[in-house]
Design an enzyme around this catalytic site. Structure first.
Site, short mmCIF file in Angstrom:
data_model
loop_
_atom_site.label_atom_id
_atom_site.label_comp_id
_atom_site.label_asym_id
_atom_site.label_seq_id
_atom_site.Cartn_x
_atom_site.Cartn_y
_atom_site.Cartn_z
N HIS A 79 -1.25 -7.18 5.73
CA HIS A 79 -2.41 -7.29 6.61
C HIS A 79 -2.02 -7.95 7.94
CE1 HIS A 79 -5.50 -6.90 3.08
NE2 HIS A 79 -4.70 -5.86 3.19
N TYR A 133 0.26 -9.13 -2.68
CA TYR A 133 0.71 -7.80 -2.26
C TYR A 133 2.22 -7.64 -2.47
CZ TYR A 133 -3.76 -6.59 -0.12
OH TYR A 133 -5.08 -6.28 0.09
N ASN A 175 0.83 -1.21 0.00
CA ASN A 175 0.00 0.00 0.00
C ASN A 175 0.86 1.26 0.00
OD1 ASN A 175 -2.41 -1.46 0.04
ND2 ASN A 175 -2.47 -1.52 2.27
#
Length: 796
Positions: free
Chosen positions: A254, A263, A204
């Site tokens: 996460h 990811y 992210n």
């Protein structure tokens, strides 16, 4: 941290991050008239669109035509109205805002790319710009507030928006450019990278930095570009908890999920693009810690890549996205689709790495491409044109010698994963603990992945069974019979445990020890929403894996099973099952209880040996499911696949059941029968709630998982531990010891075998006594993160 099912779709649309045209220097921006910002914008445009390829040749012609068809379909259905830009994407849903920006980005690419049928069509460009204006005026502007999923406003929409603006920059009025940049400032403020916490970590964070960098380039704002560059730095160092790369090669997102293949792949692709973009500019990334990202290619990603596919064990809920409906541009999907994207990322990162790294990585990529017989990489319509150009250049470069497939064993204690590679096959093991969640569900995805962390043992051959989990496995397999697992058949609800809840078992003894070639791995299993408990061990050896399950208990009132294997035979497969030399029926619906079974073999797959004989259940069935069963965004079209399943039935509410078998991938019937006939090949030293261990004299291996202090064979430990001993032909032996619980402040291991001297030992060994037996005393192991401690000795 919910992320929508369209995440991969959006990233793939702008996946020129995964490529550069052949023969192009990545480090230096394209030479252009104008200032440094124009040069960077031009470089990003090339990253998005590519150059140096022949649009009329394969594989580009088909890809460009597909892009043009998809863009034409979007253009024909575009109908700006209050509350929507397309009728099927109401702007009251955040995912629809991202979806609308994504469709406009597709149209922009079709306008700018050659050979799409829409190339240079001013009507397409005008429609895209008008669409951007409509989305701005309706919902994505500096005066509105985010709603729904944070990811759509901070990552999905701004990435597609900024890519579209980059492609059509010369046609965009200055006032509209200012509007769009102001919207990005609203939803992706500098504060979003102010601290390395929450949703601003790992992949992210890289996505956020990408938006900040492009915002700075398009707005000619040096501070924004510098902020994006500097905000990458927290991504580089190893972490000891939470999201990021670990020293053992694990990648977690996460907080509790192994996510190298999803990811992690996004992070790798994003960093590859940003490093290539900024290198050679005033904003080059010079943080020396970036080297850790380069190291991750071979430390973190390569172990999970097998012949072009990315293993499911580190791909989280992405396994439920194999349906073309969930992704654009004809996504082939599955493990091969994920793997191909990583191959392109590795090739791109090499252009911003050292010459030695680039040569080494190109050799790896070429080897993976050559060995992907099931899903040829350059036939993957999921890859962008620039990615295809880069990979084709690697394939066609005579100076690049394909690297062979590796052999050896890798443990990843920080995410409870293991990979075992042997000549001709590879396997992965997925486990769960207090450190690693059972599974992840969210956004309606991966609704039945409940037992993927219950010791799921997946394996692939080099030239066979490489479509085992690609060919609609996940929507059709019995989710209670995943290969290798011990589970209760207590019915579970879709998304059991709750979306994003990331439930974790109350178990700390999960991990193992390895000498780099062989391994002993163990898991204290707990059931999801179940009373199930069991001890599982896997001893990974030269041509096989010895699998033990012991102390199997449950009080759910439901049957408990240990699955030997569950093979996907495809839509029409009728692979022969041979049991103790007799071929069994190939009729669908055939099932049998097979007492006294010594060995079995599934033609074209593997052999299975049952030491001492066992009662084995077998079932041949056709199973029908749909992608929508496991992913609410998937197609409801029924899919049928045939399965052949072997398992141990422990009955309802077992109170200490046990079983054992040996998996031999690729073995012939003769090889399997010979192994079963060799009663001395493996001795099961213990298989209960205290210890599980084996001895394999022909390999010089003795290995024991001590769940509590005790003795098994010639090994003893005064506390829970994993011990692997391997004798070598040169008169030496290696002892590998680990503390998977990370709780030992002291540990004593004894090997009752004459030892002449200790040749090498880690600093954790505080004393070693040799003679008629070897006694090793270890100090504090709590800070070793479950890593293997290796001791080399000379035998007496």
């Amino acid at each position: 941290m919910p992320v929508p099912r369209s995440r991969r779709s959006v990233l793939l649309l702008s996946a020129a991050l995964l490529s550069l045209p052949a023969g192009r220097a990545a480090a230096a921006p394209a030479a252009r008239a104008g200032d440094a910002y124009d040069a960077l914008r031009g470089a990003w445009r090339e990253l998005l669109l590519g150059s140096g390829f022949q649009p009329s040749e394969a594989p580009f012609a088909g890809k460009l035509a597909l892009l043009g068809n998809r863009a034409a379909a979007h253009r024909s259905t575009l109908a700006a109205a209050n509350g929507s830009l397309w009728p099927d994407l109401p702007l009251t849903a955040s995912a629809s805002i991202t979806g609308s920006h994504t469709r406009l980005a597709t149209m922009a690419q079709a306008y700018a790319q050659p050979g799409t049928g829409l190339t240079g069509d001013p009507g397409v460009a005008d429609a895209v710009l008008a669409g951007l204006g409509h989305l701005h005026d309706q919902v994505y502007n500096a005066a509105t507030s985010p709603f729904g999923n944070w990811w759509d406003f901070q990552i999905g929409s701004p990435q597609a928006l900024l890519d579209t603006v980059t492609v059509l920059y010369d046609r965009l009025p200055a006032a509209r450019l200012a509007d769009h940049l102001a919207a990005v400032d609203r939803f992706v403020p500098d504060s979003c990278v102010g601290s390395y916490t929450g949703t601003s970590t790992g992949a992210n964070r890289v996505d956020l930095c990408r938006s900040l960098a492009l915002r700075g380039i398009l707005g000619k704002d040096p501070a924004k570009i510098a902020l994006a560059r500097d905000a990458l730095s927290p991504v580089f160092p190893f972490v000891t908890s939470g999201d990021g790369f670990y020293a053992d090669g694990s990648f977690v997102q996460h907080t509790w999920l192994p996510y190298t293949g999803s990811y992690g792949a996004v992070l790798l692709g994003g960093l590859a693009g940003l490093l290539a973009l900024l290198d050679g500019s005033a904003w080059a990334v010079t943080d020396p810690a970036r080297q850790l990202v380069h190291d991750s290619v071979e430390r973190s990603f390569a172990p999970f890549l097998h012949n072009g596919l990315m293993m499911d064990a580190v791909s989280g809920r992405s396994t439920s996205r194999g349906d073309p409906r969930t992704t654009p541009l004809g996504f082939q999907g599955g493990d091969h689709g994920r793997g191909h994207g990583v191959l392109a990322s590795v090739a791109l990162l090499g252009t911003a790495a050292s010459a030695a790294e680039n040569r080494r990585w190109r050799a790896l990529v070429k080897g993976w491409m050559q060995r992907d017989h099931y899903s040829p990489v350059l036939d993957d319509t999921d890859l962008t044109v620039p990615a295809l150009a880069l990979l084709k250049a690697v394939r066609d470069d005579p100076a690049v010698v394909a690297a062979p497939g590796p052999t050896g064993h890798r443990l990843f204690p920080a995410m409870d994963r293991a990979v075992h590679r042997r000549p001709g096959w590879a396997a992965s093991l997925g486990m769960a603990s207090e450190r690693t969640a059972f599974y992840e569900t969210g956004n309606g995805e991966n609704l039945r992945g409940w037992h993927t962390g219950a010791g799921m043992l997946q394996w692939w051959g080099d030239t066979f069974a490489n479509g085992q989990y690609t060919d609609a496995f996940w929507p059709t397999v019995d989710p209670y019979r995943l290969p290798g697992t011990t589970v209760s058949r207590k019915p579970l609800a879709d998304a059991e445990g709750g979306a994003w809840a990331l439930p974790r078992p109350d178990a700390s003894w999960v991990g193992g020890a390895t000498d780099g070639e062989y391994a002993a791995v163990g898991q204290s299993v707990r059931g999801l929403s179940s009373t199930l408990s069991a001890k599982k061990s896997w001893f990974c050896l030269a041509d096989s894996i010895v699998c033990l399950a012991g102390a199997v208990r449950s009080a759910d009132g439901a049957a408990v099973e240990t699955v030997v294997d569950n093979r996907n035979l495809g839509a029409a497969g009728a692979h022969a099952l041979t049991v103790d030399g007799t071929d069994r029926p190939t009729d669908l619906g055939w099932s049998a209880t097979l007492p006294g079974t010594r060995w079995a073999r599934i033609a074209g797959h593997a052999g299975y040996v049952f030491p001492g004989g066992a009662t084995v259940r077998a079932l041949r069935e056709a199973r029908t499911g749909s992608w929508r069963d496991i992913n609410t965004g998937g197609s409801a079209r029924p899919i049928t696949r045939r399965y052949l399943t072997l398992w141990f039935d422990h009955g309802a509410d077992p109170a200490g059941a046990a079983c054992s078998h040996v998996l031999m991938p690729g073995a012939t019937a003769a090889e399997t029968a010979a192994r079963a006939a060799d009663a001395g090949w493996v001795a099961v030293l213990a298989n209960d709630g205290d210890r599980q261990g084996v001895a394999v004299p022909s390999l010089g291996v003795t290995a024991v998982n001590f769940w509590v202090a005790g003795t098994a064979g010639a090994l003893a430990a005064d506390a829970p531990a994993c011990v692997l001993v391997r004798k070598h032909g040169d008169g030496t032996a290696t002892l590998c010891v680990a503390d998977p619980m990370r709780a030992r402040t002291g540990l004593t291991v004894t090997w009752r075998r004459p030892v002449a001297a200790v040749l090498d030992r880690p600093e954790t060994v505080t004393s070693a006594t040799t003679g008629s037996a070897l006694t090793l005393v270890f100090g504090d192991l709590t800070g070793r993160a479950g890593a293997t401690q290796r001791v080399r000795v000379a035998l007496a």
